[in-house]
Design an enzyme around this catalytic site. Sequence first.
Site, PDB file in Angstrom:
ATOM      1  N   ARG A 241       0.814  -1.190   0.087  1.00 22.27           N
ATOM      2  CA  ARG A 241      -0.148  -0.021  -0.092  1.00 22.27           C
ATOM      3  C   ARG A 241       0.948   1.293   0.330  1.00 22.27           C
ATOM      4  O   ARG A 241       1.977   1.205   0.644  1.00 22.27           O
ATOM      5  CB  ARG A 241      -0.768   0.023   1.105  1.00 22.27           C
ATOM      6  CG  ARG A 241      -1.967  -0.788   1.291  1.00 22.27           C
ATOM      7  CD  ARG A 241      -3.143  -0.493   0.183  1.00 22.27           C
ATOM      8  NE  ARG A 241      -4.316  -1.345   0.071  1.00 22.27           N
ATOM      9  CZ  ARG A 241      -4.480  -2.283  -0.491  1.00 22.27           C
ATOM     10  NH1 ARG A 241      -3.566  -2.860  -1.553  1.00 22.27           N
ATOM     11  NH2 ARG A 241      -5.481  -3.206  -0.529  1.00 22.27           N
ATOM     12  N   GLU A 270      -4.175   7.471  -5.224  1.00 21.65           N
ATOM     13  CA  GLU A 270      -4.307   6.679  -6.537  1.00 21.65           C
ATOM     14  C   GLU A 270      -5.716   7.205  -7.093  1.00 21.65           C
ATOM     15  O   GLU A 270      -6.616   7.331  -6.514  1.00 21.65           O
ATOM     16  CB  GLU A 270      -4.468   5.190  -6.204  1.00 21.65           C
ATOM     17  CG  GLU A 270      -3.268   4.984  -5.789  1.00 21.65           C
ATOM     18  CD  GLU A 270      -3.134   3.255  -5.377  1.00 21.65           C
ATOM     19  OE1 GLU A 270      -3.734   2.488  -5.605  1.00 21.65           O
ATOM     20  OE2 GLU A 270      -2.139   2.543  -4.726  1.00 21.65           O
ATOM     21  N   HIS A 289      -0.833   0.029  -9.621  1.00 25.18           N
ATOM     22  CA  HIS A 289      -1.673  -0.774  -8.796  1.00 25.18           C
ATOM     23  C   HIS A 289      -2.266  -2.145  -9.400  1.00 25.18           C
ATOM     24  O   HIS A 289      -3.453  -2.330  -9.546  1.00 25.18           O
ATOM     25  CB  HIS A 289      -2.746   0.000  -8.009  1.00 25.18           C
ATOM     26  CG  HIS A 289      -3.149  -0.702  -6.705  1.00 25.18           C
ATOM     27  ND1 HIS A 289      -3.641  -0.243  -5.617  1.00 25.18           N
ATOM     28  CD2 HIS A 289      -2.886  -2.190  -6.111  1.00 25.18           C
ATOM     29  CE1 HIS A 289      -3.686  -1.119  -4.655  1.00 25.18           C
ATOM     30  NE2 HIS A 289      -3.313  -2.250  -4.901  1.00 25.18           N
TER      31      HIS A 289
HETATM   32  C1  DGY Z   1      -5.401  -5.967  -2.709  1.00 25.92           C
HETATM   33  O1  DGY Z   1      -6.216  -6.973  -3.024  1.00 25.92           O
HETATM   34  O2  DGY Z   1      -5.353  -5.497  -1.613  1.00 25.92           O
HETATM   35  C2  DGY Z   1      -4.399  -5.506  -3.719  1.00 25.92           C
HETATM   36  O3  DGY Z   1      -3.951  -4.694  -3.582  1.00 25.92           O
HETATM   37  C3  DGY Z   1      -5.252  -5.476  -5.294  1.00 25.92           C
HETATM   38  O4  DGY Z   1      -5.433  -6.643  -5.879  1.00 25.92           O
END
Ligand code: DGY
Length: 338
Positions: A241, A270, A289
């Site tokens: 993240r 984002e 992402h």
């Molecule tokens: C999640 O699932 O948390 C990822 O960041 C995206 O698939």
Amino acid sequence: MVLNKPSIYVTRKIPKIGLELLSSHCDITVHEGAEPPDHKKILSNIQGKDGLLCMLTDKIDAEIMNASRKLKVISSFSVGVDHIDISQATKMGIYVTHTPGVLTNATADLAFALMISAARRIPEGDENIRNNNWKGGWSPDMLLGEGVYGKTLGIIGLGRIGSALAERASGFKMKILYNNRKRSRSKEKKLNAEYRSLEDLLKESDFISLHVPLTVETHHLIDNQKLKKMKRNAILVNTSRGQIVDENDLVDTLEEGLISGAGIDVFSSEPLPRDSRISKLKNVVLTPHIGSATHHTRNLMSEISVRNLLKVLKGENPFYLFNPEVMKVKSLSSIKMF
Ligand code: DGY
């Protein structure tokens, strides 16, 4: 016999496999736009719903949860649940489910790809050719980078994805260091990994990859102080993240050449704002992402997120329940709709 079909709001068009399964049991409202629904839109659509199938782009707070008195389950099409107010959901007896496991390999693949890509300056080479800047053919000093084979990889967070990255790194004969909240001797043995304090891991690693969830404790875990401890030729990879890294500190560090580069898939905001400083840098590889973005993985996420939701509404244990304490607040049998 189902008297009233459960009513579900789905905040994005997810792969067909999940939507078909969901619509065979429930009345569904799907947000069709290419952009996520805003808070207001979720608020108006959640009213009267028994379940919510949401994405990591949706902020699911107390206001949203209170907007439907019938809400029983929030199923997230993601492994990370930092977009959901978990303690509020638990307090209200709302089950929160997610999709760990199915995206492990896809995300570990991307972390490894970013590592090699940043080390060997692949995007710069690609750009060079496309912009017609490759003059003079092969050259002894063109686009020199760092090697990966045999180097030291520091993994922060040795959970599912961190471990899968370690497996990949062992094929490259890398020395694997890790830091984790809990030390695990069995994982150390299995993955041939050595435990280090965060400080030692930062000092010793050529590559550092982040695999911790975003929590109050991990917010800005990597800041100016930590970046300064890294080797000058080190490369930082983040597929977890964005808020785990202080992005401004990272940019300052990269601009000053205090570390060699970075491979980044996740950002503090984002989509990345047009004027973001990080996208101006040469020594970073950026992806939007896409850690879990393979056809296979997204189909699995679709199926699991729907199955999780249906299980709760059937009064059964979901495959991946994030807030098991909720069972003390509301039993599954009291939720059972079919
Ligand atoms: C999640 O699932 O948390 C990822 O960041 C995206 O698939």
